[in-house]
Design a protein around this motif. Structure first.
Motif, mmCIF file in Angstrom:
data_model
loop_
_atom_site.group_PDB
_atom_site.id
_atom_site.type_symbol
_atom_site.label_atom_id
_atom_site.label_comp_id
_atom_site.label_asym_id
_atom_site.label_seq_id
_atom_site.Cartn_x
_atom_site.Cartn_y
_atom_site.Cartn_z
ATOM 1 N N CYS A 270 -5.834 -8.321 -5.801
ATOM 2 C CA CYS A 270 -5.490 -7.088 -5.839
ATOM 3 C C CYS A 270 -5.644 -6.822 -7.727
ATOM 4 O O CYS A 270 -5.981 -5.163 -7.673
ATOM 5 C CB CYS A 270 -3.877 -6.769 -5.314
ATOM 6 N N LYS A 271 -4.579 -8.141 -7.930
ATOM 7 C CA LYS A 271 -5.748 -7.329 -9.386
ATOM 8 C C LYS A 271 -6.503 -8.218 -10.256
ATOM 9 O O LYS A 271 -7.154 -6.805 -10.243
ATOM 10 C CB LYS A 271 -4.799 -8.655 -10.098
ATOM 11 N N LEU A 272 -7.645 -8.642 -9.069
ATOM 12 C CA LEU A 272 -8.732 -8.677 -9.518
ATOM 13 C C LEU A 272 -9.636 -7.726 -8.920
ATOM 14 O O LEU A 272 -10.635 -7.540 -9.596
ATOM 15 C CB LEU A 272 -9.965 -10.016 -8.552
ATOM 16 N N LEU A 273 -9.605 -7.038 -7.431
ATOM 17 C CA LEU A 273 -10.252 -5.729 -7.288
ATOM 18 C C LEU A 273 -9.602 -4.110 -8.269
ATOM 19 O O LEU A 273 -10.165 -3.753 -8.269
ATOM 20 C CB LEU A 273 -9.863 -6.280 -5.904
ATOM 21 N N ASN A 274 -8.669 -4.609 -8.760
ATOM 22 C CA ASN A 274 -7.218 -3.477 -9.944
ATOM 23 C C ASN A 274 -7.685 -2.245 -9.216
ATOM 24 O O ASN A 274 -7.857 -1.609 -9.041
ATOM 25 C CB ASN A 274 -8.633 -3.091 -10.559
ATOM 26 N N ILE A 275 -6.710 -2.768 -7.467
ATOM 27 C CA ILE A 275 -6.117 -1.901 -6.425
ATOM 28 C C ILE A 275 -4.677 -2.077 -6.095
ATOM 29 O O ILE A 275 -4.176 -3.043 -6.908
ATOM 30 C CB ILE A 275 -6.977 -1.649 -5.248
ATOM 31 N N SER A 276 -4.264 -1.271 -5.933
ATOM 32 C CA SER A 276 -2.387 -0.973 -5.431
ATOM 33 C C SER A 276 -1.795 -2.881 -5.192
ATOM 34 O O SER A 276 -2.795 -3.019 -4.487
ATOM 35 C CB SER A 276 -1.740 0.180 -4.702
ATOM 36 N N THR A 277 -1.377 -3.617 -5.512
ATOM 37 C CA THR A 277 -0.273 -4.509 -5.031
ATOM 38 C C THR A 277 -0.335 -4.293 -3.472
ATOM 39 O O THR A 277 0.822 -5.529 -3.225
ATOM 40 C CB THR A 277 0.573 -4.635 -5.464
ATOM 41 N N ARG A 278 -0.220 -2.932 -3.243
ATOM 42 C CA ARG A 278 0.662 -2.974 -1.946
ATOM 43 C C ARG A 278 -0.231 -3.134 -0.271
ATOM 44 O O ARG A 278 0.173 -4.097 0.357
ATOM 45 C CB ARG A 278 1.240 -1.149 -1.376
ATOM 46 N N TYR A 279 -1.957 -3.087 -1.268
ATOM 47 C CA TYR A 279 -2.151 -3.848 0.183
ATOM 48 C C TYR A 279 -2.276 -5.529 -0.131
ATOM 49 O O TYR A 279 -3.161 -5.914 1.206
ATOM 50 C CB TYR A 279 -4.372 -4.107 -0.985
ATOM 51 N N CYS A 280 -1.560 -6.331 -0.867
ATOM 52 C CA CYS A 280 -1.902 -7.521 -1.240
ATOM 53 C C CYS A 280 -0.723 -7.915 -0.311
ATOM 54 O O CYS A 280 -0.244 -9.004 0.220
ATOM 55 C CB CYS A 280 -1.898 -8.249 -2.245
ATOM 56 N N ALA A 281 0.205 -7.214 0.042
ATOM 57 C CA ALA A 281 1.780 -7.291 0.391
ATOM 58 C C ALA A 281 2.319 -7.710 1.268
ATOM 59 O O ALA A 281 0.890 -6.997 2.452
ATOM 60 C CB ALA A 281 3.309 -6.371 -0.244
ATOM 61 N N GLU A 282 2.507 -8.464 2.697
ATOM 62 C CA GLU A 282 3.044 -9.065 4.012
ATOM 63 C C GLU A 282 4.112 -7.640 3.846
ATOM 64 O O GLU A 282 4.610 -7.845 3.581
ATOM 65 C CB GLU A 282 3.231 -9.949 3.754
ATOM 66 N N GLN A 283 3.540 -7.225 5.142
ATOM 67 C CA GLN A 283 4.294 -6.742 5.974
ATOM 68 C C GLN A 283 5.600 -7.399 6.615
ATOM 69 O O GLN A 283 5.066 -7.751 7.092
ATOM 70 C CB GLN A 283 3.974 -5.929 7.251
ATOM 71 N N SER A 284 7.245 -7.123 6.018
ATOM 72 C CA SER A 284 7.756 -7.752 6.729
ATOM 73 C C SER A 284 9.194 -6.897 6.975
ATOM 74 O O SER A 284 9.820 -5.946 6.309
ATOM 75 C CB SER A 284 8.653 -8.450 5.574
ATOM 76 N N PRO A 285 9.400 -7.282 8.743
ATOM 77 C CA PRO A 285 10.505 -6.246 9.122
ATOM 78 C C PRO A 285 12.061 -6.355 8.496
ATOM 79 O O PRO A 285 12.284 -7.843 7.459
ATOM 80 C CB PRO A 285 10.516 -6.956 10.459
ATOM 81 N N GLN A 286 12.241 -5.396 8.460
ATOM 82 C CA GLN A 286 13.177 -5.500 7.559
ATOM 83 C C GLN A 286 14.601 -5.632 8.478
ATOM 84 O O GLN A 286 15.423 -5.069 9.604
ATOM 85 C CB GLN A 286 13.819 -3.941 7.350
#
Length: 602
Positions: A270-286
């Motif tokens: 995400c940092k290399l492509l300069n987009i929001s880090t939410r695209y790189c975060a894993e979905q984790s159940p609460q």
């Protein structure tokens, strides 16, 4: 001791895994295809906006015609009255002069009446035309949001595919042959000289390979701008010395084959492509946290007497969530922490945490519930049945926006809240008596006759927001709630909704301008419910006013001249959950992504 170094140019043998190359090509095609699809939907959206503008222009023209007709109508009323008065005057003259000619005044009056009748018909036709045009706008606004959501969904998919493509391109395994020459002085042993040469070969191979990775990715120009602070690196998988020899001058020359793999740590892509880090975060159940207690060895098997007294009759005592009946009460409990709650209709709950380590008496003072609310105070009205109504938060007035203080639902109305209403009134919703409610299928709104608030097309509990209700269902619930509590309940208007949704913020979302990851339930927002279903209320952090789900989960209906929903939903892109976005609806529209929040007037 010093070692003089002189590095020769490295000769590289790049061995790319065929399967990885194929996968990379597939990812390239995915991004390219999505970008082509985005251009297509953008073109469709632009064409649609043009057609919507035509309808709005027609509405403006028709409004002008209607205003002119109404102005003319007022003038015609005066002309008709004047013509009638002149005709009556001519009739009066006939008393003294039966030969008086009144034909002209009669014709003038008849003409005035005819003009007035034509004007009334013109106004009637204009009102009907405006109603039809406004209906078209309402239908087109739903279509506009659908197209907008489709466009934003593709944009989200493009970013996800870009991340996948970059990961595949960077996380390849390759081998390089590196030539290295080291000058060793006489005080350096052969083994140390060889070790030094091997270390330098690995360092050179790693740097060369990482540079080649950065230069070979599809978006190399963009990546190069952000690689300086990137955590991307190379992992050494193995090495093999192919050749190694000393010359007569103490120079060691070697050729080493180094096998490496590119590594992109979390968020690096995400940092290399300069987009929001939410695209790189894993979905984790609460996962709900549980509290366990361990008894002291000395207390194993012990039970202590807990006695509870109250100043009221017909109350109900709950200990650790279990009902023990009314006070006066004595019960034997194991040592350790316990939670006591005493409830009675129209009284505030009494709550106390205790740590039982000997016999104990608790005296409870139940206080009558009050309707005088402080800013930020939480309150629940009691229903006529003794059950509790929706949870409310009292919010302050806003003089600048002319908003009076009121109380608003802490959550959207839940399935449990709606069940109280249906059980008490035997009400049947439009979805249950009609053709069901809307769901999204292949990007299109489709009525499904099997869907309603009980079965919305996904699993839900009593703690999920109620959906598949329309404006009439909402009004029926609020009317019943007002009668059952003795308070005035209604939908928030648009100004009130935006005021509490912002909670003092001027950003796109109450926490900032970036949707972030797992901050709300919307499509591509990173939660376990995203693009799957609604989430239980209070699954995410509350805003500064203490309200939950003002972003995502369900679109919330608001009151006013036009039916408008706000806040986005579980299957709509993050951009449509921004606080200023509005979804205009037809009164009978219901969908498994539409809910509502209640306001109580203070």
């Amino acid at each position: 001791m010093r070692v003089a170094l002189r590095a020769l140019a490295a000769s590289c043998i790049l061995i790319m895994n065929t399967a990885q190359a194929t996968e990379t090509n597939q990812q390239n095609n995915t991004v390219d295809n999505l970008q082509t699809e985005l251009k297509s939907i953008q073109s469709e959206y632009d064409t649609f906006i043009t057609s919507l503008a035509v309808v709005n222009d027609n509405i403006a023209i028709e409004n002008t015609k209607l205003a002119q007709a109404r102005t003319q109508g007022k003038a015609l009323v005066g002309q008709t009255a004047k013509a009638l008065a002149q005709m009556n005057a001519q009739y009066a003259l006939m008393i003294d002069n039966p030969m008086q000619d009144i034909a002209t005044s009669q014709n003038d009056y008849r003409y005035a009446v005819q003009q007035q009748q034509k004007n009334k018909q013109l106004i009637k036709d204009s009102v009907a035309t405006l109603a039809q045009l406004n209906k078209q706008v309402s239908e087109k606004n739903i279509e506009r949001v659908r197209l907008l959501n489709q466009r934003e969904t593709i944009s989200e998919e493009i970013n996800i595919s870009r991340i996948n493509r970059l990961n595949n391109e960077m996380q390849q395994t390759q081998s390089l042959d590196v030539n290295q020459r080291v000058n060793c002085d006489l005080q350096t042993s052969f083994s140390k000289c060889i070790s030094r040469s091997n270390l330098l070969s690995k360092q050179k191979a790693s740097k060369t390979y990482l540079t080649s990775l950065f230069n070979s990715v599809t978006e190399a120009k963009l990546v190069s701008k952000h690689k300086a602070n990137s955590s991307a690196h190379v992992k050494l998988l193995g090495h093999k010395v192919l050749t190694g020899e000393f010359s007569g001058q103490g120079t060691y020359s070697s050729t080493m084959q180094v096998t490496m793999q590119g590594v992109l740590p979390k968020n690096a892509a995400c940092k290399l492509l300069n987009i929001s880090t939410r695209y790189c975060a894993e979905q984790s159940p609460q996962v709900a946290q549980s509290t366990t207690t361990t008894d002291n060895d000395d207390n194993k098997g012990a039970l202590y007497e807990l006695t509870i007294r109250s100043n009221q009759y017909d109350d109900e005592v709950f200990i650790d969530g279990v009902s023990y009946g009314s006070t006066k009460l004595s019960v034997m409990l194991s040592p350790g922490p316990h939670h006591i709650v005493i409830k009675k209709p129209n009284y505030m709950d009494f709550e106390q945490n205790i740590k039982l380590k000997n016999n104990l008496m608790v005296r409870a003072e139940l206080v009558k519930a009050t309707v005088s609310l402080r800013n930020g105070q939480a309150v629940q009205d009691f229903l006529a049945s003794g059950e509790r109504g929706p949870e409310l938060i009292s919010v302050p007035s806003d003089i600048k926006q002319a908003i009076k203080a009121f109380s608003v639902g802490q959550n959207p109305i839940t399935v449990a809240d709606f069940k109280h209403f249906v059980s008490a009134s035997n009400y049947t919703t439009a979805a249950e008596s009609g053709n069901g409610c809307v769901e999204y299928l292949n990007g299109k709104e489709t009525y499904n006759a099997d869907l309603n608030w009980r079965q919305p097309g996904f699993e839900q509990t009593d703690e999920h927001p109620v959906v598949c209700i329309n404006s009439a269902d909402t009004n029926a619930y609020l009317t019943w709630l007002s009668k059952a509590t003795g308070q005035k309940y209604r939908l928030p208007n648009n100004g009130e909704w935006e005021y509490v949704a912002r909670a003092g913020s001027s950003y796109n979302y109450w926490w900032g301008n970036d949707a972030g990851n797992s901050k709300a339930n919307c499509a591509y927002c990173g939660s376990q419910w995203s693009n799957k279903s609604t989430a239980p209320v209070q699954s995410f952090k509350a805003n500064k006013f203490g309200l939950y789900d003002t972003v995502g989960n369900v679109w919330e209906l608001t009151g006013g001249n036009n039916l408008v929903a706000r806040g986005g939903a579980w299957n709509f892109a993050p951009k449509l959950a921004q606080v200023d976005v509005r979804l205009e609806l037809k009164p009978d529209f219901r969908a498994n992504y539409i809910g509502f929040r209640a306001v109580r007037e203070n």
